[in-house]
Write an enzyme that holds these catalytic residues in place. Structure first.
Site, PDB file in Angstrom:
ATOM      1  N   LYS A  47      33.926 -44.606  -0.693  1.00  0.00           N
ATOM      2  CA  LYS A  47      34.016 -43.297  -0.058  1.00  0.00           C
ATOM      3  C   LYS A  47      34.652 -43.451   1.326  1.00  0.00           C
ATOM      4  CE  LYS A  47      30.795 -39.425   0.908  1.00  0.00           C
ATOM      5  NZ  LYS A  47      29.378 -39.032   0.769  1.00  0.00           N
ATOM      6  N   SER A 121      28.700 -34.959  -1.516  1.00  0.00           N
ATOM      7  CA  SER A 121      29.995 -35.084  -0.880  1.00  0.00           C
ATOM      8  C   SER A 121      30.811 -36.247  -1.436  1.00  0.00           C
ATOM      9  CB  SER A 121      29.796 -35.294   0.631  1.00  0.00           C
ATOM     10  OG  SER A 121      29.059 -36.489   0.895  1.00  0.00           O
ATOM     11  N   SER A 145      24.152 -36.520  -2.056  1.00  0.00           N
ATOM     12  CA  SER A 145      25.568 -36.787  -2.313  1.00  0.00           C
ATOM     13  C   SER A 145      25.811 -37.984  -3.218  1.00  0.00           C
ATOM     14  CB  SER A 145      26.303 -37.006  -0.988  1.00  0.00           C
ATOM     15  OG  SER A 145      26.234 -35.845  -0.179  1.00  0.00           O
TER      16      SER A 145
END
Length: 570
Positions: A47, A121, A145
């Site tokens: 990420k 996210s 997330s």
């Protein structure tokens, strides 16, 4: 980056023909890991709020971009274990969102149905795994997330106990509750990655030396089910969760109703109290000078953190501690908590039309987990009749990570689902690395010992665990034995080509209890070696052939459950 055209008004949302760059920015050359190691040959992505030396970290905000000189601790550990890094993945800006549409680089479409949100996210990290582009990936989890994107893309999301994986080199969202999370297409691989990633790190102020439970949950475990349950009108999700409860029962669990109100109140503190000030504190220097560079609604959420005083923050922390004390007794009644990973699923168009309320709905069962210091594992559960994935999350106390993985792996394999969006079958189960091995024997049952049948308790009270459903080789005949109490079948091996495949369940029992189990088997039944449809052998029930003389041959029905159902139909 190419974005999809908007659909005409009044039409259904069009599939989003977004190139892979919408969810991953690949390195020109993958960053190779060590030549040997436990993860050698595996590819992963990270990420884009996790630092990789020499690669810009943007956190989904181009104006924030900076190029770190050193990689995050977790990246270094995985490279050292032999994995190779493919690139950085898109996310909801500053890890603020649960839906995957809050990025200036464009929304990340769902891997199963691109009209729908991917979850956030850690949106790109989930999709790159679900599509098979990476073997595993790293996300982060503050409010869900690392779980919601897994549930919405038919993959596994492992959210470890806080402090188990170092967050040094990770841009925080709310540093006191952040976790680095792991996405994979199987629980076994996620657990193997966790084993390589974990470890105390003095560079992370929230890193901890945790003693993890090394024994599985009890065979007859208890799992909490929230009351009331909220699905926001999504009847398909509600039905899928009911099926999940039944599957956990088949694996030996007993549901226990728990009051969800205090957990929901704890969850509300993350954004509805002074705790949101952590969001602002994480990027204060940048945000206060570049606020206009942050997209909505991320900007408003972070800006809200500035309105609280230090006293407000202390009061919010005290309220959270009060709620933690209030819910602690529920763990005396259960071993783990079962929740929907997400209670519903939304299209990208619907999410963009109502980005705050619908995002909040996706986090109905996630926000409290890190606040209350729990471990969690999101596992695929089913594909709904409309084709959308439905996932469940197993939640346990801090340190229950390996226990959750063991049960989660069995649950995932019992689902019969393929891996992510690849269509490939699940790999064989693996030993969960953090659990102490125990001598076991596999036992095949065909009749009254099946899940939900009268004698199943003889298995569960000895710590046996359901591994999977299977079939015999086509070399057996099956009989309903007359006069047996409770009713029992008899399985007899016959000459090849003259028999049938018979449905069975395979249970794993501690070897120490196998002798007492065999002692309960009455004649004309006994234990012998059964051949399965794939040629493997296992211990199981067989019957003396003489006892089947005059008994009803039920072989063509293919199993005991089918026979019992035929009696009801008749």
């Amino acid at each position: 980056m190419e974005l999809a055209a908007e659909p005409a008004k009044g039409s259904l949302p069009l599939p989003i023909a977004t190139p892979p760059a919408a969810w991953i920015t690949r390195l020109d050359t993958p960053l190779a890991g060590a030549a040997t190691g436990p993860l050698a040959g595996l590819r992963f992505a990270a990420k884009d709020n996790i630092d990789v030396a020499g690669v810009p970290t943007t956190a989904g905000c181009p104006a924030f971009a900076r190029t770190p000189a050193h990689s995050a601790t977790v990246i270094a550990r995985l490279l050292g274990a032999g994995a190779s890094l493919l690139g950085k993945t898109n996310l909801d800006q500053f890890a603020c969102g649960l839906n995957g549409t809050r990025s200036p680089y464009g929304p990340v479409p769902n891997a199963i149905d691109p009209r729908y949100v991917s979850g956030g996210s850690s949106s790109g990290s989930a999709v790159v795994v679900a599509t098979g582009e990476a073997d595993f990936s790293l996300g982060t989890d503050t409010a869900g997330s690392g779980r919601v994107p897994a549930g919405l893309n038919n993959i596994v999301g492992l959210k470890p106990s806080r402090g188990l994986i170092s967050a040094a080199g990770v841009l925080p969202a709310a540093q006191a509750v952040d976790c680095v999370s792991i996405f994979a297409r199987s629980v076994g691989l996620a657990a193997q990655v966790l084993q390589q990633a974990l470890g105390f790190d003095p560079a992370d102020p929230f890193s901890r030396r945790l003693a993890l439970a090394s024994r599985p949950f009890p065979a007859a475990f208890r799992f909490g089910v929230p009351s009331p349950l909220q699905f926001f009108g999504d009847t398909l999700a509600q039905a899928a969760f009911a099926d999940a409860v039944r599957r956990l029962q088949d694996l030996g669990g007993t549901p226990v109703e728990i009051d969800y109100a205090p957990l929901a109140e704890a969850a509300s503190l993350l954004y509805g109290s002074a705790l949101v000030a952590e969001r602002h504190a994480a990027i204060r220097d940048f945000f206060d000078t570049h606020e206009s560079e942050v997209i909505e609604p991320v900007r408003s959420i972070i800006a809200a953190g500035r309105q609280y005083s230090a006293s407000d923050f202390v009061q919010a922390q005290l309220r959270l501690r009060e709620l933690a004390q209030r819910v602690q007794p529920m763990w005396e009644r259960m071993d783990l908590l079962l929740v929907p990973t997400a209670p519903t699923h939304y299209t990208i168009a619907a999410m963009q039309a109502d980005p705050v309320a619908l995002n909040r709905n996706l986090g109905e069962y996630t926000n409290f987990v890190n606040l209350l210091d729990y471990a969690a594992l999101s596992v695929p559960s089913s594909l709904r009749p409309d084709g959308l994935p439905f996932g469940i999350t197993l939640i346990g106390p801090c340190g229950s990570d390996w226990q959750l993985a063991e049960l989660g792996q069995r649950y995932h394999h019992a689902s019969g689902l393929a891996q992510g969006a690849t269509g490939e079958p699940l790999p064989a189960p693996v030993a969960i690395p953090g659990l102490a091995p125990e001598p076991v024997v596999q036992v095949a049952v065909v009749g009254a010992h099946l899940s939900g049948m009268p004698l199943n308790g003889q298995l569960t009270e000895r710590g046996a665990r359901l591994l999977r459903s299977d079939r015999t080789a086509p070399d057996y005949r099956f009989f309903a034995l007359p006069g047996s109490t409770p009713p029992k079948p008899g399985l007899v091996r016959v000459a090849p080509g003259t028999g049938h495949r018979i449905a069975l369940e395979i249970w794993e029992m501690p070897l120490a209890h196998y002798g007492s189990f065999v002692a309960l088997v009455p004649p004309p039944l006994g234990m012998g070696t059964l051949t399965l449809d794939d040629g493997r052998t296992v211990q199981g029930f067989l019957c003396e052939a003489i006892a089947t003389e005059g008994a009803q041959d039920i072989s063509p029905l293919g199993g005991w459950r089918a026979y019992l159902q035929s009696l009801h139909k008749g």
